[in-house]
Design a protein around this motif. Structure first.
Motif, PDB file in Angstrom:
ATOM      1  N   ALA A  60       0.628  -1.308  -0.054  1.00  0.00           N
ATOM      2  CA  ALA A  60      -0.136  -0.047  -0.076  1.00  0.00           C
ATOM      3  C   ALA A  60       0.753   1.379   0.138  1.00  0.00           C
ATOM      4  CB  ALA A  60      -0.785  -0.129   1.081  1.00  0.00           C
ATOM      5  N   ASP A  61       2.305   1.091   0.172  1.00  0.00           N
ATOM      6  CA  ASP A  61       3.165   2.076   0.086  1.00  0.00           C
ATOM      7  C   ASP A  61       3.024   2.741  -1.323  1.00  0.00           C
ATOM      8  OD1 ASP A  61       5.409   3.759  -0.237  1.00  0.00           O
ATOM      9  OD2 ASP A  61       5.762   3.059   1.982  1.00  0.00           O
ATOM     10  N   PRO A  62       2.942   4.401  -1.346  1.00  0.00           N
ATOM     11  CA  PRO A  62       2.973   5.115  -2.629  1.00  0.00           C
ATOM     12  C   PRO A  62       4.252   4.594  -3.418  1.00  0.00           C
ATOM     13  CG  PRO A  62       2.150   6.452  -0.752  1.00  0.00           C
ATOM     14  CD  PRO A  62       2.623   5.427  -0.269  1.00  0.00           C
ATOM     15  N   GLN A  63       5.400   4.349  -2.863  1.00  0.00           N
ATOM     16  CA  GLN A  63       6.628   3.912  -3.494  1.00  0.00           C
ATOM     17  C   GLN A  63       6.554   2.717  -4.103  1.00  0.00           C
ATOM     18  OE1 GLN A  63       9.448   5.416  -0.189  1.00  0.00           O
ATOM     19  NE2 GLN A  63      10.596   5.953  -2.092  1.00  0.00           N
ATOM     20  N   MET A  64       5.527   1.962  -3.834  1.00  0.00           N
ATOM     21  CA  MET A  64       5.590   0.560  -4.267  1.00  0.00           C
ATOM     22  C   MET A  64       5.033   0.645  -5.705  1.00  0.00           C
ATOM     23  SD  MET A  64       6.348  -2.897  -3.653  1.00  0.00           S
ATOM     24  CE  MET A  64       6.100  -3.265  -2.007  1.00  0.00           C
ATOM     25  N   ARG A  65       5.684   0.137  -6.823  1.00  0.00           N
ATOM     26  CA  ARG A  65       5.214   0.335  -8.042  1.00  0.00           C
ATOM     27  C   ARG A  65       5.569  -1.073  -8.652  1.00  0.00           C
ATOM     28  NH1 ARG A  65       6.876   1.934 -13.092  1.00  0.00           N
ATOM     29  NH2 ARG A  65       9.080   2.349 -12.138  1.00  0.00           N
ATOM     30  N   PRO A  66       4.790  -1.968  -9.118  1.00  0.00           N
ATOM     31  CA  PRO A  66       4.913  -3.289  -9.869  1.00  0.00           C
ATOM     32  C   PRO A  66       5.313  -2.854 -11.209  1.00  0.00           C
ATOM     33  CG  PRO A  66       2.475  -2.776  -9.749  1.00  0.00           C
ATOM     34  CD  PRO A  66       3.044  -1.668  -8.850  1.00  0.00           C
ATOM     35  N   PRO A  67       6.109  -3.985 -11.531  1.00  0.00           N
ATOM     36  CA  PRO A  67       6.350  -5.225 -11.193  1.00  0.00           C
ATOM     37  C   PRO A  67       7.271  -5.165  -9.996  1.00  0.00           C
ATOM     38  CG  PRO A  67       7.541  -5.097 -13.283  1.00  0.00           C
ATOM     39  CD  PRO A  67       6.723  -3.745 -13.151  1.00  0.00           C
ATOM     40  N   VAL A  68       6.863  -6.075  -9.113  1.00  0.00           N
ATOM     41  CA  VAL A  68       7.757  -6.369  -7.923  1.00  0.00           C
ATOM     42  C   VAL A  68       7.933  -8.060  -7.476  1.00  0.00           C
ATOM     43  CG1 VAL A  68       7.667  -4.027  -6.933  1.00  0.00           C
ATOM     44  CG2 VAL A  68       5.992  -6.161  -6.253  1.00  0.00           C
ATOM     45  N   ALA A  69       8.599  -8.322  -6.588  1.00  0.00           N
ATOM     46  CA  ALA A  69       8.818  -9.597  -6.345  1.00  0.00           C
ATOM     47  C   ALA A  69       9.027  -9.606  -4.894  1.00  0.00           C
ATOM     48  CB  ALA A  69       9.736 -10.449  -7.340  1.00  0.00           C
ATOM     49  N   LEU A  70       8.480 -10.886  -4.393  1.00  0.00           N
ATOM     50  CA  LEU A  70       9.161 -11.365  -3.085  1.00  0.00           C
ATOM     51  C   LEU A  70      10.284 -12.223  -3.138  1.00  0.00           C
ATOM     52  CD1 LEU A  70       5.866 -12.415  -1.066  1.00  0.00           C
ATOM     53  CD2 LEU A  70       7.248 -10.503  -0.363  1.00  0.00           C
ATOM     54  N   LEU A  71      11.216 -11.766  -2.665  1.00  0.00           N
ATOM     55  CA  LEU A  71      12.529 -12.429  -2.458  1.00  0.00           C
ATOM     56  C   LEU A  71      12.921 -13.109  -1.319  1.00  0.00           C
ATOM     57  CD1 LEU A  71      15.642 -13.436  -3.684  1.00  0.00           C
ATOM     58  CD2 LEU A  71      16.309 -10.920  -2.977  1.00  0.00           C
ATOM     59  N   ALA A  72      13.185 -14.506  -1.281  1.00  0.00           N
ATOM     60  CA  ALA A  72      13.330 -15.224  -0.273  1.00  0.00           C
ATOM     61  C   ALA A  72      14.815 -15.816  -0.460  1.00  0.00           C
ATOM     62  CB  ALA A  72      12.361 -16.382   0.207  1.00  0.00           C
ATOM     63  N   HIS A  73      15.770 -15.821   0.552  1.00  0.00           N
ATOM     64  CA  HIS A  73      17.092 -16.551   0.425  1.00  0.00           C
ATOM     65  C   HIS A  73      17.529 -17.446   1.840  1.00  0.00           C
ATOM     66  CE1 HIS A  73      19.723 -13.460   2.474  1.00  0.00           C
ATOM     67  NE2 HIS A  73      18.653 -12.805   2.111  1.00  0.00           N
ATOM     68  N   ALA A  74      18.032 -18.200   1.601  1.00  0.00           N
ATOM     69  CA  ALA A  74      18.668 -18.788   2.762  1.00  0.00           C
ATOM     70  C   ALA A  74      19.918 -17.942   3.254  1.00  0.00           C
ATOM     71  CB  ALA A  74      19.339 -20.077   2.582  1.00  0.00           C
ATOM     72  N   VAL A  75      19.844 -17.965   4.608  1.00  0.00           N
ATOM     73  CA  VAL A  75      20.651 -16.833   5.412  1.00  0.00           C
ATOM     74  C   VAL A  75      22.131 -17.293   5.306  1.00  0.00           C
ATOM     75  CG1 VAL A  75      21.404 -15.942   7.726  1.00  0.00           C
ATOM     76  CG2 VAL A  75      18.927 -15.951   6.977  1.00  0.00           C
ATOM     77  N   ASP A  76      22.256 -18.520   5.459  1.00  0.00           N
ATOM     78  CA  ASP A  76      23.975 -19.160   5.478  1.00  0.00           C
ATOM     79  C   ASP A  76      24.133 -19.653   4.040  1.00  0.00           C
ATOM     80  OD1 ASP A  76      23.642 -19.169   8.051  1.00  0.00           O
ATOM     81  OD2 ASP A  76      22.852 -21.180   8.406  1.00  0.00           O
ATOM     82  N   ASP A  77      23.424 -19.500   3.015  1.00  0.00           N
ATOM     83  CA  ASP A  77      23.436 -19.670   1.515  1.00  0.00           C
ATOM     84  C   ASP A  77      22.996 -18.715   0.803  1.00  0.00           C
ATOM     85  OD1 ASP A  77      24.308 -20.645  -0.865  1.00  0.00           O
ATOM     86  OD2 ASP A  77      23.312 -22.482  -0.801  1.00  0.00           O
ATOM     87  N   PRO A  78      23.111 -17.593   0.677  1.00  0.00           N
ATOM     88  CA  PRO A  78      22.259 -16.443  -0.033  1.00  0.00           C
ATOM     89  C   PRO A  78      21.772 -16.917  -1.669  1.00  0.00           C
ATOM     90  CG  PRO A  78      23.725 -15.534   1.120  1.00  0.00           C
ATOM     91  CD  PRO A  78      24.354 -16.867   1.180  1.00  0.00           C
ATOM     92  N   GLY A  79      22.943 -17.893  -2.191  1.00  0.00           N
ATOM     93  CA  GLY A  79      22.640 -18.187  -3.526  1.00  0.00           C
ATOM     94  C   GLY A  79      21.680 -19.084  -3.701  1.00  0.00           C
ATOM     95  N   ARG A  80      21.214 -19.560  -2.546  1.00  0.00           N
ATOM     96  CA  ARG A  80      19.808 -20.420  -2.687  1.00  0.00           C
ATOM     97  C   ARG A  80      18.588 -19.547  -2.348  1.00  0.00           C
ATOM     98  NH1 ARG A  80      18.203 -25.660  -2.477  1.00  0.00           N
ATOM     99  NH2 ARG A  80      20.307 -26.414  -2.488  1.00  0.00           N
ATOM    100  N   ALA A  81      18.002 -19.142  -3.552  1.00  0.00           N
ATOM    101  CA  ALA A  81      16.897 -18.303  -3.298  1.00  0.00           C
ATOM    102  C   ALA A  81      15.801 -18.515  -4.129  1.00  0.00           C
ATOM    103  CB  ALA A  81      17.474 -16.811  -3.796  1.00  0.00           C
TER     104      ALA A  81
END
Length: 799
Positions: free
Chosen positions: A53-74
């Motif tokens: 809902a933030d005015p700065q949010m403008r799609p396209p966007v994506a949720l990014l999840a990554h493993a803390v100990d292995d950021p390459g696993r995302a």
């Protein structure tokens, strides 16, 4: 409008990233007004959903999840403006309804390692978050059938994409007064397909659906059966029916692997939505879909107007009459093909015929700019990010270097503070394997006061930033730490010299002592002359970089000078008895070392003249030794001649020896390649020194027929590198007069293009203002005239 009574939750089966599905979801939510909205997606996103809902949010966007100990696993979960999930999120936030993601948590999906057993570990955005929606772009790995293809075939279509567009995407509103009818029909169709073909039995999909059922049960208990709306891939809708118990679902989820994960919002691009692999979403035409979703009325007319505007920007003669005719043609094609609305195929065919004169060339531009689009989304500053990403964002703003989805080139003048800062940032990011920018050929070469870069920001770079976060919390500290680590672990001398070059470019002053120590250690232990010769040019370039960036490179100069001396000692024996490939490689080293020694500065212990004198002695040894391959002997001779250290008569004598009848033809041809081959102006040397040309001509005409076919490929490779004008002039010179070393007619008298009877001093004087500008001499009275040898003019100028 009368809303039908519902018994149970509202199940909205959708195609991910479908504008028709998005419109239908909005209409269904308006009609049902649920108290809670459940969406297929990782539950870790619940804490971030309010940012939509933030005015700065403008799609396209994506949720990014990554493993803390292995950021390459995302994994990414991309959302466009026309994604049903995004529409549902925005509707819920506007109506103060809770939003909950109900798919398998990222902490489990990222832990899956083997796709054949449990999934792909979240490495693909489609499979991690959007793998089950019907549509050619949203592939279902677990199925051996394409559900859309089966339904399209049943409806009499041979194109599944066209069927889906006609039935769903091109609908302007829901059918009749029932906004739930499309979802009931889709759910029924998917139920029939799963009953006929099974649920796929894929381990990962089974646990995902079990988790979603548990979350639905919890929401129904909290809000009531008829107050819950579920937005998910249409394939999953039948999984929410009767037939499974909570106990069985919990049993499926027991013992799942886990990793510690983090999640945030990141900007996305239409180009990534159009990709079917990697982190793409498999939507062939996101720009077209966005237009369909956003056009309030007359979508075809508005689309044609956009296309016309783009073509006019590219200076194409497109008028309003073209737009009118293209719209009519598209609508006529749709009618002839039995479609309810002109789709992308019809509009493209009409554009090609009316606006592009039947050519596909402008269509490539239309596809890139409009059909796919160059949109890059935005996320608010309040979105969580790793510290390194925050520092990078700060630097991008302070240096006014905005990340953009479109590729662009920037020229940097390192004498300007802002451009120098941009250069440092880009070089540091390259060292961290964050490939935002790549060096490009521009007005200036690398190492001078100008640099050219080719920039393009890709969403995957957020993963690279997360990976690089293990080295530090700022770009500077991370690049310094990584450089120090690489210096310690590097085993090859060339790796350390390249690293020293990177450190100077990136101005990593704190890392340089560690790198220099590693460089000195590797140089002292490496006895391979080829390795030393390969490392020296990088050091010489690094010294130039230090000059440009005002960096103290005294220690580097000492190492480089010592390396040059070792090369001078070890090169002659290393050049003996080499095969053809080894000789070609050593010739390249010879060129690199020659250039590098010319760039090395003098030191108190080693005056510049001493080192260049030693190198000249090495070249004389190589030019005179019969055991050295011909390509190296010829190259050494040429380098001495260019430096003025070898008289022309002596060069002609060495060529005569190399091309004598007793020399093997293959070895003689290799000598010629070394002497006049490459981009060193060998062709012009032959043009202006007819003695050398006569020697080559006489030798070539005397090569036996049996040997000619062996030397021909080498000669063709040598002479084909010359400019067409040089080859033409050489042909004219050879064609006139007898071959040999005898006197030939004057070139002007013979009518050879480009040659006059004498030097035209008036034309030569016209060059002086340009020379003064290049030499930086403000004195117009200073005489820069060059003493030209009229018999061998360009050779004299070259010296």
């Amino acid at each position: 409008m009368t809303t039908p009574l519902r018994d149970g939750p509202l199940l909205l089966g959708v195609r991910h990233h479908g504008p028709g599905s998005a419109r239908a979801v909005r209409a269904a939510l308006d009609a049902a007004s649920p108290r809670v909205v459940l969406i297929e997606g990782p539950p870790e996103g619940d804490a971030l959903v309010s940012l939509a809902a933030d005015p700065q949010m403008r799609p396209p966007v994506a949720l990014l999840a990554h493993a803390v100990d292995d950021p390459g696993r995302a994994a990414f979960w991309p959302l466009a403006e026309f994604s049903p999930e995004w529409v549902a999120i925005r509707w819920a936030l506007t109506h103060d309804a809770p939003v909950r993601f109900i798919d398998l948590p990222a902490t489990h999906s990222l832990a899956f390692k083997d796709d054949s057993e449990e999934g792909d570990g979240g490495e693909d955005g489609n499979e991690a978050g959007h793998d089950s929606a019907p549509g050619p772009g949203d592939r279902e790995r677990a199925l051996r059938i394409d559900p859309l293809a089966v339904l399209a075939e049943a409806a009499g279509y041979d194109d599944a994409e066209r069927w889906w567009e006609d039935v769903v995407e091109h609908r302007g509103s829901t059918d009749g007064d029932d906004p739930f009818a499309p979802f009931a029909a889709v759910g029924e169709a998917m139920g029939a397909l799963r009953e006929e073909y099974g649920d796929g039995g894929h381990r990962r999909d089974l646990v995902r659906e079990a988790y979603m059922r548990l979350q639905l049960r919890s929401a129904r208990k909290e809000f009531g059966d008829d107050q819950v709306a579920v937005v998910c891939g249409a394939w999953h809708v039948p999984a929410f029916g009767a037939g499974s118990t909570a106990t069985a679902d919990r049993a499926l989820l027991k013992g799942l692997p886990k990793v510690k994960s983090e999640m945030t919002w990141v900007p996305w691009t239409h180009h990534r939505l159009a990709r079917h692999s990697g982190y793409g979403a498999g939507i062939d035409s996101p720009g077209w879909y966005g237009h369909l979703f956003g056009a309030p009325d007359r979508p075809v007319t508005r689309w044609m107007t956009k296309v016309a505007g783009l073509l006019r920007e590219e200076d194409q003669p497109v008028s309003s009459a073209h737009v009118i005719e293209a719209v009519r043609l598209a609508e006529t094609l749709a009618t002839m093909r039995g479609r309810p609305l002109a789709g992308l195929t019809e509009t493209t065919d009409a554009i090609r015929a009316v606006m592009c004169d039947g050519s596909d060339v402008p269509l490539a531009l239309i596809r890139d700019r409009l059909i796919v689009g160059d949109v890059l989304g935005e996320v608010p500053d309040s979105a969580p990010a790793v510290p390194l990403q925050r520092d990078l964002t700060r630097l991008q703003r302070s240096l006014r270097l905005k990340p953009e989805a479109l590729e662009r080139e920037v020229d940097l003048d390192l004498r300007k503070e802002t451009d120098a800062g941009r250069s440092r940032l880009l070089h540091r990011l390259r060292l961290l394997a964050i490939g935002w920018g790549e060096p490009a050929a521009g007005r200036g070469s690398t190492g001078t006061f100008r640099e050219s870069w080719r920039l393009r920001w890709e969403p995957e770079l957020y993963v690279r930033v997360a990976e690089a976060g293990v080295w530090g919390t700022t770009v500077l500290s991370a690049a310094t730490a990584k450089a120090e680590s690489q210096a310690v672990s590097a085993t090859a001398l060339s790796e350390v010299t390249a690293l020293a070059e990177q450190c100077l470019l990136a101005e990593l002053t704190d890392a340089l002592p560690v790198v220099m120590k590693a460089l000195a250690d590797r140089a002292a232990l490496d006895a391979d002359v080829g390795h030393l010769a390969q490392a020296l040019p990088a050091l010489a370039r690094s010294l130039r970089y230090g000059d440009v960036r005002s960096t103290d490179t005294a220690a580097l100069g000492e190492v480089a000078a010592g390396l040059a001396e070792r090369v001078c000692v070890g090169l002659p024996p290393a050049c003996a008895a080499l095969d053809a490939d080894g000789a070609a490689e050593m010739r390249a080293h010879l060129d690199g070392v020659h250039t590098a020694i010319g760039l090395l500065p003098a030191t108190p212990d080693r005056p510049a003249g001493d080192l260049s004198g030693r190198w000249a002695a090495v070249l004389r040894k190589l030019a005179a030794r019969d055991t050295v391959p011909g390509v190296i002997r010829g190259r050494a001779t040429r380098l001495l001649l260019d430096d003025g250290r070898l008289p022309e008569d002596e060069a002609a004598r060495l060529m005569g020896l190399a091309l004598s009848p007793g020399a093997p033809p293959a070895d003689a041809a290799a000598w010629i390649e070394g002497f006049v081959g490459g981009a060193s102006g060998g062709g012009m040397l032959l043009v202006h020194d007819e003695r050398l040309l006569a020697l080559v001509d006489t030798w070539l005409t005397g090569v036996p027929a049996a040997s000619f076919t062996d030397v021909l490929p080498l000669l063709r490779r040598t002479f084909s590198a010359y400019e067409p004008g040089v080859r033409r002039t050489l042909g004219e010179l050879v064609r006139r007069g007898p071959a040999g070393g005898g006197a030939r007619p004057d070139r002007a008298e013979a009518g050879i293009p480009g040659f006059g009877a004498a030097v035209d001093e008036t034309r030569a004087d016209a060059v002086l203002p340009v020379l003064r500008l290049l030499l930086g001499d403000p004195d117009p009275d200073h005489d820069h005239r060059i003493d030209i040898d009229h018999d061998n003019d360009l050779a004299g100028v070259a010296r």
